[in-house]
Design an enzyme around this catalytic site. Structure first.
Site, mmCIF file in Angstrom:
data_model
loop_
_atom_site.group_PDB
_atom_site.id
_atom_site.type_symbol
_atom_site.label_atom_id
_atom_site.label_comp_id
_atom_site.label_asym_id
_atom_site.label_seq_id
_atom_site.Cartn_x
_atom_site.Cartn_y
_atom_site.Cartn_z
ATOM 1 N N CYS A 188 -11.810 -6.267 -16.835
ATOM 2 C CA CYS A 188 -12.985 -6.038 -17.526
ATOM 3 C C CYS A 188 -12.720 -5.338 -18.120
ATOM 4 C CB CYS A 188 -13.247 -4.654 -16.440
ATOM 5 S SG CYS A 188 -13.171 -4.834 -14.339
ATOM 6 N N ALA A 189 -11.966 -4.355 -19.348
ATOM 7 C CA ALA A 189 -11.752 -4.300 -20.654
ATOM 8 C C ALA A 189 -11.645 -5.248 -21.331
ATOM 9 C CB ALA A 189 -10.667 -3.736 -20.739
#
Length: 166
Positions: A60-61
């Site tokens: 996600c990051a």
């Protein structure tokens, strides 16, 4: 309902992404200052919705970092990164990472996004969070491209999202 995978396990979502050619559904999401933001506020722009489970996970990051890089080179385009993380987590992440070209939005307050985009996982270890997906919307508000990433641990197809803008 659509399906993705979390590891080897199939996970169901609460619905389906809006179809290509449809008018993108509006939503109300919380910005990092806790103010509500809607899709209507970006009328006349290309919008890339980068939807994911949690900013505190590696992939996600990475997706936020990658869209932050790519967003600078695309005219009249905004990237809205959407998760159910609290706005405080979004703000902390952006400050620590120097993220300036992506708008972070949280679906923690109401279900308009989850209901309208069908991305909430309904079972599995991350039930209640969003599946990883991309929706590209043109300046007239029409859906140009969608991707429900087949495995939560995979990155989305960034090139396909950018190419959908024309």
């Amino acid at each position: 309902m659509a399906q993705t995978k979390l590891g080897d396990n199939t996970v169901n979502t609460s619905g389906n992404l809006p179809p290509v050619g449809a008018t993108a559904p509006d939503f109300s999401l919380a910005a990092t200052d806790l103010k509500d933001v809607s899709l209507k506020e970006y009328a006349g722009k290309n919008v890339i919705l980068n939807i994911f489970p949690s900013i505190d996970t590696r992939v996600c990051a990475m997706s936020v970092r990658e869209f932050n890089k790519r967003a600078t080179g695309v005219k009249n385009t905004v990237v809205l990164s959407v998760s159910k993380d609290l706005p405080f987590a979004h703000k902390r992440f952006c400050a620590a990472e120097g993220i300036e070209n992506v708008v972070m939005l949280s679906d923690f307050r109401n279900k308009s996004f989850s209901n309208n985009y069908g991305t909430e996982m309904t079972d599995g270890g991350m039930a209640g969070l969003h599946a990883r997906a991309i929706v590209v919307i043109d300046p007239s508000g029409k859906v140009k491209h969608t991707e429900l990433v087949p495995v939560i641990g995979q990155e989305p197809n960034y090139d396909a999202a950018i190419e959908a803008l024309g």
